[in-house]
Design a protein around this motif. Sequence first.
Motif, mmCIF file in Angstrom:
data_model
loop_
_atom_site.group_PDB
_atom_site.id
_atom_site.type_symbol
_atom_site.label_atom_id
_atom_site.label_comp_id
_atom_site.label_asym_id
_atom_site.label_seq_id
_atom_site.Cartn_x
_atom_site.Cartn_y
_atom_site.Cartn_z
ATOM 1 N N PRO A 181 0.819 -1.223 0.000
ATOM 2 C CA PRO A 181 0.000 0.000 0.000
ATOM 3 C C PRO A 181 0.852 1.273 0.000
ATOM 4 N N GLU A 184 2.405 1.699 -3.476
ATOM 5 C CA GLU A 184 1.419 2.178 -4.451
ATOM 6 C C GLU A 184 1.106 3.657 -4.227
ATOM 7 N N CYS A 185 1.061 4.065 -2.967
ATOM 8 C CA CYS A 185 0.798 5.470 -2.654
ATOM 9 C C CYS A 185 1.933 6.348 -3.171
#
Length: 209
Positions: A181, A184-185
């Motif tokens: 996560p 991806e951020c």
Amino acid sequence: MSPFTRLTSRTVVLRERNIDTDQIIPARFLTTTQRQGLGQHAFSDWRRLPDGSANPAFPFNLVESHGAQILVAGRNFGCGSSREHAPWALLDLGLRAVISSEIADIFRSNALKNGLLPIVLDQAVVDELLDRPGLELHIDVATRVVTLPDGRSFGFPLDGFARTCLLEGVDQLGYLLTQQPAIECFEAARDAHPFPTRHAASAEVSHAR
């Protein structure tokens, strides 16, 4: 890998020094990449007599050693080749930790990647443990401490990343996947505000002049 937070277990002792990876898992058993089943071949040349029967004097063959999850060994454990089969075999044998006054660097790295905890303690402490096979020890990974039945505690070195992987029950790749996560951020933010290309950056500098 399963999370490794704490362990309370009896010890099994190998007093020999310089136990190399070929003694841990002989080369003739390296024809597989399957980890399951390697434990039956761990220390094969010591566990069995020439006729193939069990060596009654070998510590792992003693009834009192059954179920022991902590190996205490002589100095310079795990030297020799870099075969990852060595920690695989020890884990499949039922071990979760190895204690010695010196553990070979490559073996130590391979062990940590697979959830086997290599613990280095002072020689005097290891000598005491070698003289007392079957002693019940308590290992706390979070605090990096080994505790004896009489309450004495001894710290051991363990870097922060290896400690986190053991506590979370992941290897290096598994840890990276838990960060997906955040990755991806970061990528989304980078795509929204891309860095200027080399050509564009040069043009901006020229314009500023």
